[in-house]
Write a protein that holds these residues in place. Structure first.
Motif, PDB file in Angstrom:
ATOM      1  N   LEU A 263       0.878  -1.172   0.000  1.00 37.30           N
ATOM      2  CA  LEU A 263       0.000   0.000   0.000  1.00 37.30           C
ATOM      3  C   LEU A 263       0.914   1.220   0.000  1.00 37.30           C
ATOM      4  O   LEU A 263       1.545   1.546   1.008  1.00 37.30           O
ATOM      5  N   LEU A 264       1.013   1.855  -1.162  1.00 37.11           N
ATOM      6  CA  LEU A 264       2.021   2.873  -1.389  1.00 37.11           C
ATOM      7  C   LEU A 264       1.409   4.271  -1.368  1.00 37.11           C
ATOM      8  O   LEU A 264       0.664   4.639  -2.275  1.00 37.11           O
ATOM      9  N   THR A 265       1.735   5.040  -0.356  1.00 33.79           N
ATOM     10  CA  THR A 265       1.199   6.401  -0.250  1.00 33.79           C
ATOM     11  C   THR A 265       2.286   7.430  -0.554  1.00 33.79           C
ATOM     12  O   THR A 265       3.365   7.395   0.033  1.00 33.79           O
ATOM     13  N   SER A 266       1.968   8.311  -1.466  1.00 37.51           N
ATOM     14  CA  SER A 266       2.872   9.421  -1.742  1.00 37.51           C
ATOM     15  C   SER A 266       2.498  10.576  -0.828  1.00 37.51           C
ATOM     16  O   SER A 266       1.388  11.114  -0.901  1.00 37.51           O
ATOM     17  N   MET A 267       3.433  10.940   0.034  1.00 41.26           N
ATOM     18  CA  MET A 267       3.148  12.029   0.967  1.00 41.26           C
ATOM     19  C   MET A 267       3.142  13.375   0.266  1.00 41.26           C
ATOM     20  O   MET A 267       2.517  14.323   0.721  1.00 41.26           O
ATOM     21  N   ASP A 268       3.859  13.438  -0.867  1.00 45.89           N
ATOM     22  CA  ASP A 268       3.874  14.690  -1.628  1.00 45.89           C
ATOM     23  C   ASP A 268       2.525  14.930  -2.295  1.00 45.89           C
ATOM     24  O   ASP A 268       2.024  16.047  -2.330  1.00 45.89           O
TER      25      ASP A 268
END
Lengths: 258, 208
Positions: A175-180
């Motif tokens: 589960l890949l979340t981009s904080m940008d």
């Protein structure tokens, strides 16, 4: 053909769904069961609950609420937030979760991924990564680091390499979340997602940044297996069924008939 | 009442939740009397085939299941429970199964695809007149989680899916009212609940 998945994510605090105010047709915007039922009927392919409680008491409440929600959910359920041990994973699976996502605890102790996947099977262990761009690699692609504790601490770990390591240790999904991108509504981070999809053979759920229907199409095009969003669905800025009809018209394999 | 057979493998509550939602009485049990009294049986299961067969053999449930189903009681195997209906499995060596359907359970051969096969995949109905698939259409999606698959004659296949190769998704044991779903109907929303409801409507047939 295997369908791409659309996953709404709900933040839960002390057993209550937060930010649930815009649901006119919900009896109780904060009730986890009403929310689960709503998304079940909307055509979500899976539902994700993220426990943002800080206290031990709150976590116990969360497990009880997951158990209630499971009675009204007939699609897979992923839960995460504060999972620190094999025992925590077991508690959530017994409460009715189909998958459990592990984040900071796996960074602190990567062995947790293998222990949990050996015990319960890879299919129910999801590794959650909060990634942030910290620079550019020589090939022009972004360099991303893993951040932990709600994105406050830079671990210095390369997010793409970490995804690969997690797979080798037995994670069944990333589960890949981009904080940008998170919160911008300007689209998923395609660079980050593409890099992780290229290196991993397990499914990747892209998260953070979805604002338009096209964003989902774009992230599936770079290899994501699922697209996750929270406030977008929560505030009814996008209807899941409408999104799915759009994707189907673009030739994306998707479950439209609910 | 439908008895959900408890032999220590897998999450039985999700099946029970689905039955309750449909207004069907379900009971999780390994008790012979409950199983005998039930209108029909559900054989769930998550895990490895040899462990599951060991459990069924050790607890005497193998004989109970075979006696009841061969006397005409309906049964639905789900996921691993479906695979147990076959003659044997190659998971961790060769293990004999319940042998209600001739066939072998073997690994999915899809070299370019991710294993396990997890997610929503579409059905192709091969036996459209089967009572469990009424109201379903070709292309309806159901939820799969598995690494092994059954190899059996098409006569036994009610519906199949494609994941690198054609995979039996819903099977039936000839004249016996015994079905097996490789997918999870309890996690397959409308399509899955329809299958469960239509299974629940099945009644004992005369022994064949």
């Amino acid at each position: 053909m295997l369908a791409k998945r659309i996953i709404p994510c709900l933040d839960v605090k002390d057993g209550r769904v937060v930010k649930g105010v815009n649901f006119v047709d919900l009896k109780d915007a904060g009730d986890i069961v009403d929310n689960a039922k709503y998304y079940n009927d909307q055509g979500a392919d899976e539902v994700c609950f993220l426990d943002i409680t800080a206290t031990h008491e709150g976590r116990k409440t969360f497990a009880r609420e997951v158990e209630r929600a499971a009675t009204e959910l007939f699609v897979p359920l992923t839960v995460g937030g504060g999972i620190g041990s094999v025992e925590d994973v077991r508690t959530m699976l017994l409460a009715g979760a189909d998958k459990v996502s592990i984040n900071s605890a796996a960074v602190a102790r990567p062995g947790l991924i293998s222990e949990a996947s050996e015990k319960f099977g890879s299919q129910c262990i999801v590794l959650a990564i909060d990634a942030k761009r910290v620079g550019t690699k020589p090939d022009g692609k972004g360099l991303f680091h893993v951040f932990v504790h709600g994105g406050r601490i830079d671990t210095g770990i390369d997010a793409v390499k970490w995804a690969k390591e997690a797979q080798e240790r037995g994670a069944g999904e990333i589960l890949l979340t981009s904080m940008d991108a998170d919160g911008t509504k300007e689209g998923f981070d395609l660079d980050l997602t593409a890099q992780v999809c290229a290196i991993c053979s397990i499914p990747v759920i892209a998260s953070g940044g979805a604002g338009k229907m096209e964003d989902f199409y774009n992230v599936f095009s770079v290899g994501a297996d699922a697209g996750l969003a929270a406030s977008l669905f929560h505030y009814r800025q996008m209807e899941i069924l409408q999104l799915k009809q759009y994707l189907q018209s673009k030739g994306v394999p998707i479950r439209c008939r609910n | 009442m439908i008895a959900i057979i408890d032999y220590g493998m897998g999450n039985l509550h999700s099946v029970l939740n689905a039955l309750r939602h449909l207004g069907i009485e379900g009971q999780i049990s390994s008790d012979l009397e409950v199983l005998a009294r039930a209108d029909s049986l559900i054989l769930p299961g998550v895990g490895a085939f040899p462990d599951a067969m060991n459990q069924l053999n050790r607890t005497g449930l193998t004989k109970v299941i075979l006696d009841l189903t061969k006397a005409g009681k309906p049964m639905l195997g789900i996921c691993l429970g479906m695979q147990l209906l076959f003659s044997e499995s190659l998971e961790f060596g060769r293990t004999p199964g319940l042998n209600l359907i001739p066939g072998t359970v073997r690994p999915i051969e899809a070299p370019d695809l991710k294993i396990p096969h997890i997610g929503w995949n579409s059905l192709t109905l091969l036996q459209k007149d089967d009572p469990l698939v009424q109201g379903l259409e070709d292309g309806d999606y159901v939820y799969f989680v598995h690494s092994f698959r059954a190899d059996t004659a098409l006569d036994y296949v009610v519906a199949q899916t494609v994941y690198g190769e054609e995979i039996p998704a819903l099977v039936k044991a000839g004249n016996l009212p015994v079905w097996g779903a490789q997918f999870h109907p309890e996690k397959s929303h409308t399509a899955g609940l329809k299958i469960l409801a239509q299974f629940a409507a099945q009644r004992k047939v005369d022994a064949v």
